[in-house]
Design a protein around this motif. Structure first.
Motif, PDB file in Angstrom:
ATOM      1  N   ASP A  56       0.828  -1.210   0.000  1.00 22.87           N
ATOM      2  CA  ASP A  56       0.000   0.000   0.000  1.00 22.87           C
ATOM      3  C   ASP A  56       0.860   1.256   0.000  1.00 22.87           C
ATOM      4  OD1 ASP A  56      -2.441  -1.313  -0.106  1.00 22.87           O
ATOM      5  OD2 ASP A  56      -2.788  -1.200   2.062  1.00 22.87           O
ATOM      6  N   LEU A  57       1.936   1.260   0.789  1.00 25.74           N
ATOM      7  CA  LEU A  57       2.823   2.424   0.797  1.00 25.74           C
ATOM      8  C   LEU A  57       3.458   2.628  -0.565  1.00 25.74           C
ATOM      9  CD1 LEU A  57       4.640   2.163   4.246  1.00 25.74           C
ATOM     10  CD2 LEU A  57       2.941   3.856   3.553  1.00 25.74           C
ATOM     11  N   LEU A  58       4.005   1.583  -1.130  1.00 29.23           N
ATOM     12  CA  LEU A  58       4.649   1.665  -2.438  1.00 29.23           C
ATOM     13  C   LEU A  58       3.691   2.221  -3.493  1.00 29.23           C
ATOM     14  CD1 LEU A  58       7.127   0.797  -4.244  1.00 29.23           C
ATOM     15  CD2 LEU A  58       5.936  -1.378  -4.502  1.00 29.23           C
ATOM     16  N   LEU A  59       2.502   1.669  -3.538  1.00 32.24           N
ATOM     17  CA  LEU A  59       1.499   2.127  -4.508  1.00 32.24           C
ATOM     18  C   LEU A  59       1.082   3.570  -4.215  1.00 32.24           C
ATOM     19  CD1 LEU A  59      -0.549  -1.173  -4.558  1.00 32.24           C
ATOM     20  CD2 LEU A  59       0.743  -0.233  -6.505  1.00 32.24           C
ATOM     21  N   GLY A  60       0.981   3.911  -2.946  1.00 33.08           N
ATOM     22  CA  GLY A  60       0.613   5.273  -2.557  1.00 33.08           C
ATOM     23  C   GLY A  60       1.684   6.284  -2.916  1.00 33.08           C
ATOM     24  N   TRP A  61       2.956   5.923  -2.735  1.00 36.59           N
ATOM     25  CA  TRP A  61       4.037   6.839  -3.114  1.00 36.59           C
ATOM     26  C   TRP A  61       3.941   7.190  -4.591  1.00 36.59           C
ATOM     27  CZ3 TRP A  61       8.208   3.087  -0.870  1.00 36.59           C
ATOM     28  CH2 TRP A  61       8.187   3.138   0.522  1.00 36.59           C
ATOM     29  N   GLU A  62       3.744   6.177  -5.419  1.00 38.91           N
ATOM     30  CA  GLU A  62       3.661   6.413  -6.863  1.00 38.91           C
ATOM     31  C   GLU A  62       2.402   7.210  -7.210  1.00 38.91           C
ATOM     32  OE1 GLU A  62       4.611   6.285 -10.965  1.00 38.91           O
ATOM     33  OE2 GLU A  62       5.819   6.109  -9.148  1.00 38.91           O
ATOM     34  N   ARG A  63       1.281   6.842  -6.629  1.00 43.39           N
ATOM     35  CA  ARG A  63       0.020   7.541  -6.904  1.00 43.39           C
ATOM     36  C   ARG A  63       0.133   9.021  -6.520  1.00 43.39           C
ATOM     37  NH1 ARG A  63      -2.926   4.363  -4.167  1.00 43.39           N
ATOM     38  NH2 ARG A  63      -2.678   5.518  -2.236  1.00 43.39           N
ATOM     39  N   THR A  73       8.279   9.612   2.795  1.00 42.89           N
ATOM     40  CA  THR A  73       8.619   8.206   2.995  1.00 42.89           C
ATOM     41  C   THR A  73       9.269   8.026   4.356  1.00 42.89           C
ATOM     42  OG1 THR A  73      10.777   8.467   1.952  1.00 42.89           O
ATOM     43  CG2 THR A  73       8.966   7.770   0.519  1.00 42.89           C
ATOM     44  N   PRO A  74       9.010   6.936   5.052  1.00 41.61           N
ATOM     45  CA  PRO A  74       8.141   5.855   4.614  1.00 41.61           C
ATOM     46  C   PRO A  74       6.657   6.210   4.692  1.00 41.61           C
ATOM     47  CG  PRO A  74       8.945   5.364   6.814  1.00 41.61           C
ATOM     48  CD  PRO A  74       9.627   6.630   6.364  1.00 41.61           C
ATOM     49  N   ALA A  75       6.287   7.037   5.678  1.00 38.91           N
ATOM     50  CA  ALA A  75       4.900   7.489   5.812  1.00 38.91           C
ATOM     51  C   ALA A  75       4.885   8.684   6.754  1.00 38.91           C
ATOM     52  CB  ALA A  75       4.015   6.374   6.373  1.00 38.91           C
ATOM     53  N   PRO A  76       3.904   9.571   6.618  1.00 35.36           N
ATOM     54  CA  PRO A  76       3.835  10.711   7.535  1.00 35.36           C
ATOM     55  C   PRO A  76       3.876  10.259   8.999  1.00 35.36           C
ATOM     56  CG  PRO A  76       2.275  10.994   5.739  1.00 35.36           C
ATOM     57  CD  PRO A  76       2.819   9.591   5.630  1.00 35.36           C
ATOM     58  N   GLY A  77       4.741  10.898   9.765  1.00 36.70           N
ATOM     59  CA  GLY A  77       4.869  10.580  11.180  1.00 36.70           C
ATOM     60  C   GLY A  77       5.782   9.405  11.489  1.00 36.70           C
ATOM     61  N   HIS A  78       6.393   8.825  10.471  1.00 36.82           N
ATOM     62  CA  HIS A  78       7.267   7.662  10.673  1.00 36.82           C
ATOM     63  C   HIS A  78       8.621   7.915  10.020  1.00 36.82           C
ATOM     64  CE1 HIS A  78       4.017   5.243  12.314  1.00 36.82           C
ATOM     65  NE2 HIS A  78       3.258   5.762  11.366  1.00 36.82           N
ATOM     66  N   ARG A  79       9.652   7.353  10.644  1.00 36.84           N
ATOM     67  CA  ARG A  79      11.013   7.504  10.123  1.00 36.84           C
ATOM     68  C   ARG A  79      11.596   6.131   9.806  1.00 36.84           C
ATOM     69  NH1 ARG A  79      13.760  11.387  14.460  1.00 36.84           N
ATOM     70  NH2 ARG A  79      14.738   9.373  14.776  1.00 36.84           N
ATOM     71  N   TRP A  80      12.534   6.124   8.887  1.00 35.55           N
ATOM     72  CA  TRP A  80      13.144   4.865   8.457  1.00 35.55           C
ATOM     73  C   TRP A  80      13.827   4.122   9.608  1.00 35.55           C
ATOM     74  CZ3 TRP A  80      11.530   2.679   4.339  1.00 35.55           C
ATOM     75  CH2 TRP A  80      11.123   3.429   3.236  1.00 35.55           C
ATOM     76  N   ASN A  81      14.358   4.848  10.554  1.00 39.60           N
ATOM     77  CA  ASN A  81      15.073   4.185  11.644  1.00 39.60           C
ATOM     78  C   ASN A  81      14.165   3.794  12.814  1.00 39.60           C
ATOM     79  OD1 ASN A  81      14.656   6.786  12.537  1.00 39.60           O
ATOM     80  ND2 ASN A  81      16.704   7.050  13.387  1.00 39.60           N
ATOM     81  N   ARG A  82      12.856   3.995  12.646  1.00 39.17           N
ATOM     82  CA  ARG A  82      11.889   3.625  13.691  1.00 39.17           C
ATOM     83  C   ARG A  82      10.602   3.146  13.025  1.00 39.17           C
ATOM     84  NH1 ARG A  82      11.912   7.248  18.845  1.00 39.17           N
ATOM     85  NH2 ARG A  82      13.321   5.784  19.788  1.00 39.17           N
ATOM     86  N   LEU A  83      10.637   1.932  12.528  1.00 31.73           N
ATOM     87  CA  LEU A  83       9.503   1.415  11.760  1.00 31.73           C
ATOM     88  C   LEU A  83       8.505   0.604  12.584  1.00 31.73           C
ATOM     89  CD1 LEU A  83      11.368   0.390   8.494  1.00 31.73           C
ATOM     90  CD2 LEU A  83       9.888   2.376   8.846  1.00 31.73           C
ATOM     91  N   GLY A  84       8.799   0.380  13.854  1.00 33.71           N
ATOM     92  CA  GLY A  84       7.907  -0.425  14.685  1.00 33.71           C
ATOM     93  C   GLY A  84       6.486   0.108  14.734  1.00 33.71           C
ATOM     94  N   GLY A  85       6.337   1.413  14.881  1.00 33.12           N
ATOM     95  CA  GLY A  85       4.997   2.009  14.926  1.00 33.12           C
ATOM     96  C   GLY A  85       4.261   1.862  13.605  1.00 33.12           C
ATOM     97  N   LEU A  86       4.990   1.972  12.520  1.00 37.84           N
ATOM     98  CA  LEU A  86       4.382   1.804  11.198  1.00 37.84           C
ATOM     99  C   LEU A  86       3.891   0.368  11.041  1.00 37.84           C
ATOM    100  CD1 LEU A  86       3.729   3.054   8.443  1.00 37.84           C
ATOM    101  CD2 LEU A  86       6.053   2.438   7.721  1.00 37.84           C
TER     102      LEU A  86
END
Length: 168
Positions: A56-63, A73-86
């Motif tokens: 869903d994220l991948l498709l959403g980034w492109e859309r 990226t990866p998603a609003p409110g999330h960082r690459w070094n802290r993906l647990g919440g995502l």
């Protein structure tokens, strides 16, 4: 990472690995969908939800990029070094879904990813810098690598996880 020479080759690998992964769930009992087992870090539902979330994220980034919106990226409110919440948000979104619904959603997302790959030119797939979202990290990977690491790679590693889960 496997080197792909064409979008068709990438599509074939996505379809192959996706079907091998999702077919592993055909014999998972509904009573076990939310069961953690020693040595396996996710429940069967979480394994599929993880795949759905990343697709869903991948498709959403492109859309969003095609629509001219800023992509975070990866998603609003999330960082690459802290993906647990995502990841937790993926699990929560799909927590109450039946196995059949999870499998249907998975196959729908695969079709959407395949459509995305088929819509891109060789340059868009394999040359870095073709999408802002794909250049959003210092690695600046080509789109094909992003697609691989969000489909083929986890389908392969999570197939091992679900097989391990079923043996315990």
């Amino acid at each position: 990472m496997k080197h792909y020479t064409s979008g068709e080759e990438l599509i074939a690998e996505i379809r192959k690995r996706a079907e091998l992964f999702i077919a592993e769930f055909d014999d998972v009992p509904a009573s076990g969908l939310h069961t953690l087992k020693d040595g396996v870090d996710r429940t069967p539902t979480q394994m599929i939800a993880y795949q759905l979330g990343w697709m869903d994220l991948l498709l959403g980034w492109e859309r969003d990029e095609r629509a001219g919106r800023e992509v975070v990226t990866p998603a609003p409110g999330h960082r690459w070094n802290r993906l647990g919440g995502l990841h937790s948000s993926f699990y929560e979104q799909w927590r109450d879904a039946s196995l059949l619904r999870l499998q249907e959603a998975f196959r729908e997302r695969i079709d959407d990813v395949v459509t995305l790959v088929a819509s891109l030119s060789q340059d868009e797939l394999f040359k870095p810098g073709q999408r802002a979202w794909a250049s959003s990290t210092p690695s600046a990977w080509p789109v094909a690598k992003w697609i691989h690491i969000n489909t083929v790679a986890p389908f392969t590693s999570f197939r091992t996880k679900i097989r391990s889960w079923k043996r315990r």
